[in-house]
Design a protein around this motif. Structure first.
Motif, PDB file in Angstrom:
ATOM      1  N   GLN A  94     -24.287  73.411  27.036  1.00 13.28           N
ATOM      2  CA  GLN A  94     -24.368  73.213  25.589  1.00 13.28           C
ATOM      3  C   GLN A  94     -24.966  71.846  25.277  1.00 13.28           C
ATOM      4  O   GLN A  94     -25.843  71.720  24.413  1.00 13.28           O
ATOM      5  N   GLU A  95     -24.535  70.847  25.990  1.00 12.71           N
ATOM      6  CA  GLU A  95     -25.050  69.499  25.747  1.00 12.71           C
ATOM      7  C   GLU A  95     -26.543  69.406  26.042  1.00 12.71           C
ATOM      8  O   GLU A  95     -27.319  68.811  25.290  1.00 12.71           O
ATOM      9  N   LYS A  99     -29.792  68.579  23.632  1.00 13.17           N
ATOM     10  CA  LYS A  99     -30.802  67.545  23.866  1.00 13.17           C
ATOM     11  C   LYS A  99     -32.211  68.112  23.733  1.00 13.17           C
ATOM     12  O   LYS A  99     -33.094  67.521  23.115  1.00 13.17           O
ATOM     13  N   VAL A 100     -32.399  69.275  24.345  1.00 10.91           N
ATOM     14  CA  VAL A 100     -33.723  69.908  24.257  1.00 10.91           C
ATOM     15  C   VAL A 100     -34.067  70.202  22.803  1.00 10.91           C
ATOM     16  O   VAL A 100     -35.192  69.968  22.349  1.00 10.91           O
ATOM     17  N   ALA A 101     -33.123  70.714  22.068  1.00  9.93           N
ATOM     18  CA  ALA A 101     -33.357  71.041  20.662  1.00  9.93           C
ATOM     19  C   ALA A 101     -33.749  69.800  19.884  1.00  9.93           C
ATOM     20  O   ALA A 101     -34.671  69.831  19.062  1.00  9.93           O
ATOM     21  N   GLU A 102     -33.070  68.707  20.157  1.00 12.40           N
ATOM     22  CA  GLU A 102     -33.411  67.469  19.452  1.00 12.40           C
ATOM     23  C   GLU A 102     -34.843  67.056  19.731  1.00 12.40           C
ATOM     24  O   GLU A 102     -35.598  66.705  18.830  1.00 12.40           O
ATOM     25  N   GLY A 103     -35.228  67.106  21.017  1.00 10.58           N
ATOM     26  CA  GLY A 103     -36.605  66.757  21.368  1.00 10.58           C
ATOM     27  C   GLY A 103     -37.590  67.683  20.705  1.00 10.58           C
ATOM     28  O   GLY A 103     -38.563  67.246  20.090  1.00 10.58           O
ATOM     29  N   HIS A 104     -37.331  68.957  20.776  1.00  8.56           N
ATOM     30  CA  HIS A 104     -38.213  69.959  20.207  1.00  8.56           C
ATOM     31  C   HIS A 104     -38.368  69.768  18.712  1.00  8.56           C
ATOM     32  O   HIS A 104     -39.465  69.801  18.171  1.00  8.56           O
ATOM     33  N   MET A 105     -37.243  69.571  18.045  1.00 15.49           N
ATOM     34  CA  MET A 105     -37.279  69.487  16.596  1.00 15.49           C
ATOM     35  C   MET A 105     -37.904  68.185  16.110  1.00 15.49           C
ATOM     36  O   MET A 105     -38.347  68.089  14.965  1.00 15.49           O
ATOM     37  N   ALA A 106     -37.928  67.186  16.984  1.00 17.00           N
ATOM     38  CA  ALA A 106     -38.542  65.924  16.575  1.00 17.00           C
ATOM     39  C   ALA A 106     -40.059  66.052  16.492  1.00 17.00           C
ATOM     40  O   ALA A 106     -40.699  65.449  15.647  1.00 17.00           O
ATOM     41  N   GLU A 154     -20.632  80.822  32.552  1.00 17.08           N
ATOM     42  CA  GLU A 154     -20.596  79.753  31.552  1.00 17.08           C
ATOM     43  C   GLU A 154     -20.858  80.299  30.151  1.00 17.08           C
ATOM     44  O   GLU A 154     -20.396  79.768  29.149  1.00 17.08           O
ATOM     45  N   ILE A 155     -21.670  81.360  30.074  1.00 17.59           N
ATOM     46  CA  ILE A 155     -21.882  82.033  28.779  1.00 17.59           C
ATOM     47  C   ILE A 155     -21.700  83.520  28.967  1.00 17.59           C
ATOM     48  O   ILE A 155     -21.685  84.027  30.088  1.00 17.59           O
ATOM     49  N   ALA A 156     -21.583  84.213  27.829  1.00 16.69           N
ATOM     50  CA  ALA A 156     -21.383  85.655  27.870  1.00 16.69           C
ATOM     51  C   ALA A 156     -22.634  86.358  28.388  1.00 16.69           C
ATOM     52  O   ALA A 156     -23.740  85.886  28.181  1.00 16.69           O
ATOM     53  N   PRO A 157     -22.486  87.490  29.063  1.00 12.23           N
ATOM     54  CA  PRO A 157     -23.644  88.215  29.597  1.00 12.23           C
ATOM     55  C   PRO A 157     -24.572  88.702  28.481  1.00 12.23           C
ATOM     56  O   PRO A 157     -24.110  89.118  27.424  1.00 12.23           O
ATOM     57  N   ALA A 158     -25.891  88.605  28.701  1.00 14.48           N
ATOM     58  CA  ALA A 158     -26.895  89.077  27.747  1.00 14.48           C
ATOM     59  C   ALA A 158     -28.251  89.071  28.443  1.00 14.48           C
ATOM     60  O   ALA A 158     -28.390  88.579  29.557  1.00 14.48           O
ATOM     61  N   ASN A 159     -29.261  89.613  27.761  1.00 13.49           N
ATOM     62  CA  ASN A 159     -30.620  89.594  28.291  1.00 13.49           C
ATOM     63  C   ASN A 159     -31.126  88.156  28.273  1.00 13.49           C
ATOM     64  O   ASN A 159     -31.361  87.588  27.206  1.00 13.49           O
ATOM     65  N   PHE A 197     -25.546  78.991  17.492  1.00 10.63           N
ATOM     66  CA  PHE A 197     -26.105  79.772  18.580  1.00 10.63           C
ATOM     67  C   PHE A 197     -25.050  79.992  19.661  1.00 10.63           C
ATOM     68  O   PHE A 197     -25.026  81.015  20.329  1.00 10.63           O
ATOM     69  N   TRP A 198     -24.216  79.013  19.796  1.00 15.07           N
ATOM     70  CA  TRP A 198     -23.205  79.067  20.852  1.00 15.07           C
ATOM     71  C   TRP A 198     -22.049  79.990  20.523  1.00 15.07           C
ATOM     72  O   TRP A 198     -21.658  80.825  21.332  1.00 15.07           O
ATOM     73  N   ASN A 199     -21.573  79.853  19.354  1.00 16.70           N
ATOM     74  CA  ASN A 199     -20.339  80.571  19.005  1.00 16.70           C
ATOM     75  C   ASN A 199     -20.547  81.914  18.341  1.00 16.70           C
ATOM     76  O   ASN A 199     -19.659  82.757  18.326  1.00 16.70           O
ATOM     77  N   GLY A 200     -21.732  82.084  17.745  1.00 12.66           N
ATOM     78  CA  GLY A 200     -21.952  83.340  17.042  1.00 12.66           C
ATOM     79  C   GLY A 200     -21.178  83.391  15.743  1.00 12.66           C
ATOM     80  O   GLY A 200     -20.554  82.408  15.318  1.00 12.66           O
ATOM     81  N   LEU A 201     -21.261  84.517  15.127  1.00 13.37           N
ATOM     82  CA  LEU A 201     -20.644  84.680  13.817  1.00 13.37           C
ATOM     83  C   LEU A 201     -19.232  85.261  13.904  1.00 13.37           C
ATOM     84  O   LEU A 201     -18.416  85.076  13.011  1.00 13.37           O
ATOM     85  N   ALA A 202     -18.999  85.961  14.954  1.00 12.12           N
ATOM     86  CA  ALA A 202     -17.728  86.674  15.045  1.00 12.12           C
ATOM     87  C   ALA A 202     -16.546  85.708  15.023  1.00 12.12           C
ATOM     88  O   ALA A 202     -16.612  84.636  15.620  1.00 12.12           O
ATOM     89  N   PRO A 203     -15.539  86.044  14.302  1.00 15.48           N
ATOM     90  CA  PRO A 203     -14.361  85.159  14.237  1.00 15.48           C
ATOM     91  C   PRO A 203     -13.627  85.146  15.585  1.00 15.48           C
ATOM     92  O   PRO A 203     -13.584  86.142  16.286  1.00 15.48           O
ATOM     93  N   ARG A 204     -13.139  83.957  15.913  1.00 19.45           N
ATOM     94  CA  ARG A 204     -12.366  83.831  17.163  1.00 19.45           C
ATOM     95  C   ARG A 204     -10.947  84.300  16.938  1.00 19.45           C
ATOM     96  O   ARG A 204     -10.323  83.968  15.925  1.00 19.45           O
ATOM     97  N   LYS A 205     -10.488  84.995  17.918  1.00 23.36           N
ATOM     98  CA  LYS A 205      -9.060  85.348  17.804  1.00 23.36           C
ATOM     99  C   LYS A 205      -8.254  84.215  18.402  1.00 23.36           C
ATOM    100  O   LYS A 205      -8.541  83.749  19.497  1.00 23.36           O
ATOM    101  N   PRO A 206      -7.264  83.793  17.733  1.00 24.42           N
ATOM    102  CA  PRO A 206      -6.475  82.633  18.185  1.00 24.42           C
ATOM    103  C   PRO A 206      -5.650  82.923  19.427  1.00 24.42           C
ATOM    104  O   PRO A 206      -5.631  83.949  19.969  1.00 24.42           O
TER     105      PRO A 206
END
Lengths: 206, 206, 206, 206
Positions: A94-95, A99-106, A154-159, A197-206
């Motif tokens: 995530q970190e 960093k990449v996003a910051e560079g890209h967006m600059a 480290e992250i959920a499975p996806a394409n 992007f990391w957490n998505g929209l779905a609510p977390r279950k506590p």
DNA sequence: AATGAATGAGTGTTCATTCAT
DNA sequence: AATGAATGAACACTCATTCAT
């Protein structure tokens, strides 16, 4: 009539090292193409921005399409190197994505896809391919990172390819001035987006 | 002497909802602008595509900027109406977002932001504002939907405006041919993207 | 909602008769192309010589090649008509050939072959063919005349096509200023050349 | 301080008969000018065809006009020598004329007059004169031959200068592909033309 | 309502030419 | 002796725009 070992080539030697003028032109052109798109950038404009003449640009590049291609390839190679360095560096996924996003967006640029769509009418097949390949190298890098992260749990499975593309797409959001310019700093925007992007929209279950 | 011959009035000229030629021109122009961008579309091209003369286009629109503005406003208003209908319809939020994404991705268009960036150099402040307002209406609609969903606990709390923008950005991923064309149908791509957007990258704790 | 029999077409009617401007451009262009050749004539030059703008030339002709083609075809058709009239007129063959030579030599033009060789690099296959056809019509006319004259015993037997070409080639001699301009009038030069062409070099036996 | 670095001297620079590069450039240039004409040949093209740089061409020749002049003078002097050799050789006049025609027609070149007309706009008076003089030497040679032949009763009396010009003009007929390429060999075409030139059109009385 | 005619400003591209090395 | 770099002027062509009809 013996052999002269130094064998100096005749004529004026090719300007020291990496030819500064040419690189300057490519940098300027790349910036302008990213900022305004292929059509809107005139070679006259590029030349003036470099403080040279239009004919000088043509001394280094055969035509607009070639100038575009080489310029874009230059920034792509730089971006690839930069991204790779960050990604191979320390920190959580995530970190590092942040960093990449910051560079890209600059970097002030229209998102690539847009620019390419507009330009591709004027490019040769080979030029398009070369750019696409360079672009893919970047996607590939991200894809590999995501794939590894999935394997590591480290992250959920996806394409992974989809993830790479979507990640880049989300980064372009920074163009919307209403969001970025206002109260939030650019860094904050980047952070928010990666968070989303990391957490998505779905609510977390506590 | 109240009636004047139609001589260069500013603003959208008598759109009495009837004039078939004028509407035809706007539709055609909108399509071309979306397909090729502002600069690449010539008024001659628009005229020919409509089966009229360039001068006829100038009879209805004072200049290229105005033609662009009116045409874009037309399609924006249609898109707004369509999106609103879907959003006010039945189904879970995720389902309705998917429907919107499908509609959006089916329309062959450069993403809006790109087109606007290119065009805005040639538009007046007022024209830009009008288009931005229409565009914002769409974003507003999504923003409201997201805000409500947050309030309802249907999705995790976040900046609703950011969500709206990011949502649109992610939808443009469809342009990447490598992803869409291959094995997955366009519908599948839309589904995947919404899924990603929905769940995020973080692994779920069981 | 009945039928309107007059059925006037909308818009400004096409300028009276034969469009004077267009013909003027073609005439001027033809003259310049003949005088200086294809490359050396700039569209700017043509335009100025006509008292119009370069863009006006482009209003009537799509590009330089087309302007060239149409212009040349125009003068060829005129030349053909003129030659035919002379050839079908009264007088001995020698007299009529002389008349044609006088007319030909009065027109300031590079010989055709030269001009075409230079131009053909910039012309489409179809354009070259059209010009060649028009040119051949002229050669055909002369060839027929020669063939008939041979059949009538008016001249010695020979390849009629060769005669036609050689005849035209000889006429171009007039370009050599040393011969024509000096003491002999143009008419005298024409007479001499036809004489030479007629009698050959071989001495007559008494 | 008698020796100066070779800095833009007027006239033909030190043609000390030795400098191989310079002669190579002239030969190549002459060929190209004859093949394509003055305007269409670029100095870049000449340089590449020689395997040197444009700047190298400028090292030997002050400008395009001078390169053209010197190159043309070179081939003219060669042609003159060759023609003289043939004309002073054995055989009847008709036979020797035929030999010259064959040599002339074998060289792939635009006819001289054409090339000169195109080039002369860019040449100085002096350059034109020099070329014309060299050309005239050739004509003079033929003229003298014809004059002598008239005096000897070998051919019918006529203006010898006119004969010389017409002779050259007739030789250019070879360019017409319809005639040359087909069944007849180039040699046959040359023979036919000389025959025509020799006998004329008038029927022979038995 | 719709059109033919005409234009000015700009764009990509070429090329002869110069100059320092 | 030969070259790399740089330039100015021209050219073919496009396009948004105007205007009389």
């Amino acid at each position: 009539m013996t052999e002269q070992p130094p064998k100096r080539k005749p004529g004026r030697p090719k300007a020291d090292g990496k030819n500064q003028t040419m690189i300057q032109i490519m940098r300027t052109a790349a910036f302008l193409f990213m900022e305004h798109g292929f059509e809107k950038v005139s070679l006259e404009g590029v030349a003036q921005a470099c403080g040279v003449t239009k004919a000088s640009v043509y001394y280094y590049f055969n035509n607009k399409a070639q100038l575009f291609t080489e310029s874009v390839l230059l920034v792509l190679s730089v971006a690839l190197e930069q991204t790779r360095r960050i990604m191979e560096g320390p920190g959580s996924l995530q970190e590092r994505l942040l960093k990449v996003a910051e560079g890209h967006m600059a970097n002030a640029h229209v998102d690539f896809e847009t620019m390419m769509r507009e330009a591709s009418a004027g490019l040769s097949e080979e030029q398009i391919t070369r750019i696409r390949n360079a672009e893919n190298a970047l996607n590939q890098l991200l894809e590999d990172v995501f794939r590894q992260a999935i394997a590591d749990g480290e992250i959920a499975p996806a394409n992974p390819l989809l993830l790479a593309h979507a990640y880049i797409a989300v980064m372009t959001v920074r163009n919307r001035k209403e969001i970025v310019n206002d109260k939030e700093s650019l860094q904050q925007a980047a952070k928010d987006i990666i968070q989303l992007f990391w957490n998505g929209l779905a609510p977390r279950k506590p």
